[in-house]
Design an enzyme around this catalytic site. Structure first.
Site, mmCIF file in Angstrom:
data_model
loop_
_atom_site.group_PDB
_atom_site.id
_atom_site.type_symbol
_atom_site.label_atom_id
_atom_site.label_comp_id
_atom_site.label_asym_id
_atom_site.label_seq_id
_atom_site.Cartn_x
_atom_site.Cartn_y
_atom_site.Cartn_z
ATOM 1 C CG HIS A 88 -1.942 0.989 1.356
ATOM 2 N ND1 HIS A 88 -1.682 2.298 1.699
ATOM 3 C CD2 HIS A 88 -3.287 0.919 1.167
ATOM 4 C CE1 HIS A 88 -2.813 2.977 1.739
ATOM 5 N NE2 HIS A 88 -3.799 2.168 1.399
ATOM 6 C CG ASP A 114 0.394 -2.445 6.337
ATOM 7 O OD1 ASP A 114 -0.559 -2.618 7.130
ATOM 8 O OD2 ASP A 114 0.290 -1.771 5.289
ATOM 9 C CD GLN A 173 -6.666 -4.734 3.737
ATOM 10 O OE1 GLN A 173 -7.583 -5.554 3.675
ATOM 11 N NE2 GLN A 173 -6.892 -3.432 3.756
ATOM 12 C CE LYS A 217 -7.822 -0.827 6.420
ATOM 13 N NZ LYS A 217 -8.273 -0.474 5.062
ATOM 14 C CB CYS A 224 -3.786 3.227 -1.573
ATOM 15 S SG CYS A 224 -4.862 4.639 -1.322
#
Length: 404
Positions: free
Chosen positions: A121, A198, A201, A224, A362
């Site tokens: 991202h 990261d 997700q 999220k 993104c």
């Protein structure tokens, strides 16, 4: 197995209509929906004990402080951090990444190298480019293949004694690829590099154990995982958080202040300047409770069924191409249909009450790799159903007929 129809009752927004049609929400990779149990916690905070935290002696302040810090402990236990002070509240994943990137400005020099992946991202690309501009370090990229998987042999070749940092997402937001972060972390540590993952997700779909992973930094956003927007988490190993300088100056992050010298507070407050998103932090903890009440094993199994079912149905549509066919994948399907622009299909689907995401998500380097302007992305959560997928397929076929 999940009682999905009962779970759906927890989400008031799923009862609404869009353009006269029942809402089908397939934009979960952008943000999940919020259950009533979390909404109630937000309302309770503002209705009953809204106050600033940590230094107040009055009852409301004490109640707010206790709830906020208890939420931090919930987050610590969920991710299995060794200490609660290794959990830093932030405004979200992007804020967390920028905090770490800013801290490394004083630790890197010209000749040092940092590695990102081709699946990132923009939030896990741009801060590191800025870091390189400030320090003279160079940015290397782990390439991807046509299936949307990282090429690990190329990663091995990139690692060397100059590698100081490796940054990779746990799961690609654009393709759903689950990256082999255990391997990535282990190999980085062999050359003495730190690793930031990261987890924006991954956290809705699985339950990361930061100690088992031996990761140095792990970041995510509450919105999220059925929580509110504007709040997230940075996990960092104590040794690394102590090495990094404060990201912002102000109240709360100080020990003592004089015009001659200021000393900084201990972890976690060293990185939490100013009045935080108190309600957001408390609601983050409530969202963690909610997700755990459903069970991440149950979530993973059910969402895999949705992924397989949705993929099978979409593959039957002539001219449809799915991007991201990794062996290890979560419930995200990115696709295009013939030469129809994804935005046009997304607009018509919205008229039929179906929310999908269109564009580059993104993750523009991924789209450049495939030489496309963007994709249509359908992303599923545990409150979605196969019946919704069926309705989506019918609507998609109508959209294709209208645009062909």
């Amino acid at each position: 197995m999940l009682d999905v129809q009962n779970i759906r009752k927890d989400f008031p927004i799923l009862n609404r209509t869009v353009n006269g049609k029942p809402l089908i929400y397939f934009d979960n990779a952008a943000t999940s929906q919020t259950p009533q149990q979390v909404i109630d916690v937000i309302v309770d905070y503002y209705s009953n004990y809204n106050a600033n935290i940590h230094r107040g002696v009055h009852s409301l302040s004490q109640e707010a402080t206790d709830a906020y810090e208890q939420a931090r402990i919930k987050i610590q236990k969920h991710f299995n951090a060794k200490h609660s002070y290794e959990i830093i509240y932030t405004a979200g994943t992007t804020h967390s990444i920028n905090l770490v990137a800013n801290g490394f400005s004083s630790l890197l020099k010209k000749g040092d190298e940092i590695i990102v992946s081709a699946l990132e991202h923009h939030s896990n690309i741009v801060p590191w480019q800025m870091l390189c501009e400030r320090t003279g370090a160079s940015l290397k990229v782990i390439p991807m293949n046509e299936n949307g998987e990282l090429i690990m042999s190329a990663y091995d070749a990139l690692l060397n004694d100059n590698t100081k940092l490796v940054f990779v997402n746990h799961i690609s937001n654009a393709l759903g690829t689950i990256n082999p972060i255990e391997y990535i972390i282990e190999k980085a540590h062999q050359v003495g590099a730190a690793v930031l993952v990261d987890g924006a997700q991954s956290c809705p779909h699985l339950k990361p154990d930061v100690q088992a992973l031996n990761v140095d930094f792990y970041v995510c956003s509450a919105h999220k995982i059925c929580g509110p927007t504007g709040v997230g988490m940075l996990y960092g190993k104590e040794e690394w958080l102590n090495k990094l300088p404060p990201y912002q100056g102000g109240g709360e992050m100080i020990a003592e202040v004089s015009f001659e010298k200021t000393t900084y507070a201990a972890l976690p407050h060293k990185f939490e300047a100013g009045t935080p998103n108190i309600c957001g932090g408390i609601a983050f903890g409530a969202a963690i409770d909610y997700m755990n009440s459903i069970g991440f094993d149950n979530i993973a199994q059910y969402e895999h069924e949705l992924l397989e079912y949705g993929t099978e149905q979409l593959q039957q549509i002539e001219g449809l191409k799915i991007y991201g066919t990794a062996k290890e994948k979560t419930s995200v399907i990115s696709f295009n249909v013939s030469n129809i622009h994804p935005y046009d299909i997304g607009t018509i689907l919205d008229k039929m009450g179906i929310a999908v995401r269109t564009g580059h998500h993104c993750a523009q380097p991924i789209m450049d790799f495939y030489k496309i302007p963007g994709t249509i992305r359908a992303s599923f959560m545990f409150y979605n159903t196969k019946e919704e997928i069926d309705a989506f397929i019918v609507a998609l076929k109508k959209a294709i007929m209208m645009l062909s």
